[in-house]
Write a protein that holds these residues in place. Sequence first.
Motif, mmCIF file in Angstrom:
data_model
loop_
_atom_site.group_PDB
_atom_site.id
_atom_site.type_symbol
_atom_site.label_atom_id
_atom_site.label_comp_id
_atom_site.label_asym_id
_atom_site.label_seq_id
_atom_site.Cartn_x
_atom_site.Cartn_y
_atom_site.Cartn_z
ATOM 1 N N PRO A 10 0.837 -1.205 0.000
ATOM 2 C CA PRO A 10 0.000 0.000 0.000
ATOM 3 C C PRO A 10 0.874 1.258 0.000
ATOM 4 O O PRO A 10 1.841 1.348 0.755
ATOM 5 N N ILE A 11 0.532 2.193 -0.879
ATOM 6 C CA ILE A 11 1.295 3.435 -1.023
ATOM 7 C C ILE A 11 0.320 4.612 -0.963
ATOM 8 O O ILE A 11 -0.696 4.615 -1.665
ATOM 9 N N ARG A 12 0.643 5.613 -0.126
ATOM 10 C CA ARG A 12 -0.190 6.815 -0.087
ATOM 11 C C ARG A 12 -0.031 7.562 -1.398
ATOM 12 O O ARG A 12 1.092 7.726 -1.903
ATOM 13 N N ALA A 13 -1.163 8.020 -1.954
ATOM 14 C CA ALA A 13 -1.141 8.715 -3.236
ATOM 15 C C ALA A 13 -2.213 9.799 -3.240
ATOM 16 O O ALA A 13 -3.017 9.904 -2.304
ATOM 17 N N GLN A 14 -2.219 10.579 -4.299
ATOM 18 C CA GLN A 14 -3.199 11.656 -4.488
ATOM 19 C C GLN A 14 -3.606 11.647 -5.952
ATOM 20 O O GLN A 14 -2.767 11.423 -6.828
ATOM 21 N N ILE A 15 -4.898 11.877 -6.200
ATOM 22 C CA ILE A 15 -5.354 12.025 -7.579
ATOM 23 C C ILE A 15 -6.165 13.306 -7.685
ATOM 24 O O ILE A 15 -6.993 13.600 -6.827
ATOM 25 N N SER A 16 -5.853 14.075 -8.716
ATOM 26 C CA SER A 16 -6.533 15.341 -8.966
ATOM 27 C C SER A 16 -6.990 15.358 -10.412
ATOM 28 O O SER A 16 -6.174 15.135 -11.322
ATOM 29 N N GLY A 17 -8.281 15.587 -10.613
ATOM 30 C CA GLY A 17 -8.797 15.614 -11.974
ATOM 31 C C GLY A 17 -10.298 15.754 -11.977
ATOM 32 O O GLY A 17 -10.864 16.534 -11.208
ATOM 33 N N LYS A 18 -10.947 14.943 -12.811
ATOM 34 C CA LYS A 18 -12.401 14.990 -12.961
ATOM 35 C C LYS A 18 -12.970 13.581 -12.873
ATOM 36 O O LYS A 18 -12.437 12.637 -13.455
ATOM 37 N N ALA A 19 -14.079 13.467 -12.129
ATOM 38 C CA ALA A 19 -14.780 12.192 -12.006
ATOM 39 C C ALA A 19 -15.846 12.093 -13.099
ATOM 40 O O ALA A 19 -16.351 13.109 -13.600
ATOM 41 N N LEU A 20 -16.206 10.883 -13.445
ATOM 42 C CA LEU A 20 -17.178 10.597 -14.491
ATOM 43 C C LEU A 20 -18.603 10.806 -14.000
ATOM 44 O O LEU A 20 -18.969 10.375 -12.910
ATOM 45 N N SER A 21 -19.407 11.473 -14.829
ATOM 46 C CA SER A 21 -20.840 11.627 -14.577
ATOM 47 C C SER A 21 -21.548 11.483 -15.928
ATOM 48 O O SER A 21 -20.905 11.244 -16.954
ATOM 49 N N GLU A 22 -22.853 11.673 -15.950
ATOM 50 C CA GLU A 22 -23.614 11.577 -17.203
ATOM 51 C C GLU A 22 -23.079 12.521 -18.274
ATOM 52 O O GLU A 22 -23.197 12.253 -19.458
ATOM 53 N N GLY A 23 -22.504 13.630 -17.877
ATOM 54 C CA GLY A 23 -21.973 14.600 -18.830
ATOM 55 C C GLY A 23 -20.542 14.335 -19.263
ATOM 56 O O GLY A 23 -19.964 15.116 -19.999
ATOM 57 N N GLY A 24 -19.953 13.264 -18.793
ATOM 58 C CA GLY A 24 -18.556 12.948 -19.096
ATOM 59 C C GLY A 24 -17.696 13.166 -17.869
ATOM 60 O O GLY A 24 -18.182 13.106 -16.734
ATOM 61 N N PHE A 25 -16.433 13.420 -18.074
ATOM 62 C CA PHE A 25 -15.530 13.689 -16.957
ATOM 63 C C PHE A 25 -15.627 15.176 -16.637
ATOM 64 O O PHE A 25 -14.886 15.995 -17.170
ATOM 65 N N ASP A 26 -16.598 15.520 -15.764
ATOM 66 C CA ASP A 26 -16.882 16.932 -15.513
ATOM 67 C C ASP A 26 -17.079 17.287 -14.041
ATOM 68 O O ASP A 26 -17.409 18.419 -13.719
ATOM 69 N N VAL A 27 -16.851 16.342 -13.139
ATOM 70 C CA VAL A 27 -17.012 16.606 -11.708
ATOM 71 C C VAL A 27 -15.627 16.748 -11.079
ATOM 72 O O VAL A 27 -14.850 15.790 -11.089
ATOM 73 N N PRO A 28 -15.276 17.927 -10.567
ATOM 74 C CA PRO A 28 -13.952 18.092 -9.949
ATOM 75 C C PRO A 28 -13.698 17.030 -8.871
ATOM 76 O O PRO A 28 -14.595 16.704 -8.083
ATOM 77 N N PHE A 29 -12.489 16.492 -8.875
ATOM 78 C CA PHE A 29 -12.133 15.411 -7.947
ATOM 79 C C PHE A 29 -10.688 15.599 -7.525
ATOM 80 O O PHE A 29 -9.791 15.636 -8.374
ATOM 81 N N ASP A 30 -10.448 15.720 -6.241
ATOM 82 C CA ASP A 30 -9.095 15.886 -5.703
ATOM 83 C C ASP A 30 -9.074 15.187 -4.345
ATOM 84 O O ASP A 30 -9.564 15.736 -3.361
ATOM 85 N N GLN A 31 -8.546 13.975 -4.312
ATOM 86 C CA GLN A 31 -8.631 13.156 -3.103
ATOM 87 C C GLN A 31 -7.343 12.364 -2.862
ATOM 88 O O GLN A 31 -6.688 11.917 -3.807
ATOM 89 N N PRO A 32 -7.028 12.134 -1.592
ATOM 90 C CA PRO A 32 -5.970 11.171 -1.271
ATOM 91 C C PRO A 32 -6.529 9.766 -1.489
ATOM 92 O O PRO A 32 -7.750 9.564 -1.476
#
Length: 160
Positions: free
Chosen positions: A70-92
């Motif tokens: 297990p490695i601690r990581a971070q992802i920043s981008g957009k989550a998928l919704s009906e409109g495509g990848f348009d939901v802001p997402f920034d989570q460990p």
Amino acid sequence: MTRIIACALATLAPLPALALSCLPHSVEATYQRAATAEENYVVVQGRLTFDASALPKGGTIGINPPEETPIRAQISGKALSEGGFDVPFDQPLTLNVQCFGPWCGSAEEGDVLAFLERKPDGAYALESNPCGGDLFGSPKPAMVDKVIACFQGAECTPVR
């Protein structure tokens, strides 16, 4: 004397190659698995960051790396919704790199398409294994379009 040399050479001969057999790693197959899983998944297109020095190294015959790292990581981008990848997402998250015998999953920092498992406590996990897991590095536009199409109910049959 010839027998002794022949026996010595035979013991030094390479062992038969061991092989890992995996199904083709595709966004369609990963999407279908995640969509039908009991666990909850979020699909994110973004930038993955983590300490690459923590990745396990592949083993050798008789010496295998840990089954999971297990490695601690971070992802920043957009989550998928009906409109495509348009939901802001920034989570460990926890990047769980698995090894099957001497073969280990891999990951690189940078642009990814990731199928994140959302744990009951709200934490996120991302699995990488020698057969691909839930991570696609440097996703091509066609891969991103295919995931959106799968989510919107279009044809989503894995290529074999």
